[in-house]
Write a protein that holds these residues in place. Structure first.
Motif, PDB file in Angstrom:
ATOM      1  N   GLU A  12      34.757  46.167  34.203  1.00 27.65           N
ATOM      2  CA  GLU A  12      35.381  44.963  34.953  1.00 27.65           C
ATOM      3  C   GLU A  12      34.583  43.928  34.887  1.00 27.65           C
ATOM      4  O   GLU A  12      35.275  42.899  34.738  1.00 27.65           O
ATOM      5  N   ARG A  16      36.633  40.093  33.504  1.00 30.80           N
ATOM      6  CA  ARG A  16      36.621  38.772  34.246  1.00 30.80           C
ATOM      7  C   ARG A  16      36.033  37.826  33.441  1.00 30.80           C
ATOM      8  O   ARG A  16      36.769  36.823  33.513  1.00 30.80           O
ATOM      9  N   LYS A  37      37.738  34.682  38.568  1.00 29.10           N
ATOM     10  CA  LYS A  37      36.830  35.892  38.142  1.00 29.10           C
ATOM     11  C   LYS A  37      36.958  36.775  39.385  1.00 29.10           C
ATOM     12  O   LYS A  37      37.068  38.076  39.327  1.00 29.10           O
ATOM     13  N   VAL A  40      40.150  38.615  39.475  1.00 29.80           N
ATOM     14  CA  VAL A  40      40.500  39.721  38.414  1.00 29.80           C
ATOM     15  C   VAL A  40      39.478  40.780  38.519  1.00 29.80           C
ATOM     16  O   VAL A  40      40.041  42.132  38.362  1.00 29.80           O
ATOM     17  N   SER A  41      38.525  40.795  39.249  1.00 31.59           N
ATOM     18  CA  SER A  41      37.577  41.854  39.531  1.00 31.59           C
ATOM     19  C   SER A  41      38.157  42.841  40.529  1.00 31.59           C
ATOM     20  O   SER A  41      38.311  44.035  40.297  1.00 31.59           O
TER      21      SER A  41
END
Length: 142
Positions: A12, A16, A37, A40-41
């Protein structure tokens, strides 16, 4: 840019950083990068926890740059989402036993400018996010 990786939680943070590095070509602010970020996480974590549950699969991130925005697509071929509208409700989670907050889609929606979720039960999920870069700002050059 396209990146395929195994649906393990340790990937993960890698995902990111890769997307943020790619988006940095547009010279975003630190806040815009942080938003990307974070979103996306959340999307990758959802694919790992909910899409693949206790199995391992592939997550694909595709990203495209435009003059003033980045489009990020995160796809899995996991179990899919039965009810997308329900899953997008704040505080709803299909995994309360894992102490999930149920805020993943809400966070993605708040941190990005557009969010689209497509899913077919038994086939997987595609999350598409758009972040406008330099929206309404003027940068000074030296």
């Amino acid at each position: 840019m396209q990146l395929d990786f195994v649906s393990k939680s340790e990937n993960e943070s890698f995902a990111r950083v890769v997307v943020a590095a790619f988006a940095s070509q547009l010279d975003p602010t630190l806040d815009e990068l942080a938003d990307i970020k974070t979103a996306v996480s959340e999307a990758v974590t959802n694919a790992i926890i909910h899409g693949y549950e206790n199995t391992v699969g592939i997550i694909r991130i595709s990203s495209k740059l435009y003059e003033d925005k980045v489009v990020i697509t995160i796809q899995d071929w996991g179990k899919g989402i039965e009810d997308i509208e329900k899953a997008r409700q704040p505080l709803w989670t299909s995994k309360p036993e894992l102490e999930r907050s149920g805020m993943g889609f809400t966070i993605m929606e708040d941190f990005m400018d557009e969010l689209k979720v497509d899913s077919t039960p038994g086939e997987g999920t595609v999350v598409t996010m758009v972040k406008n870069i330099n929206k309404g700002t003027v940068r000074q050059t030296t």
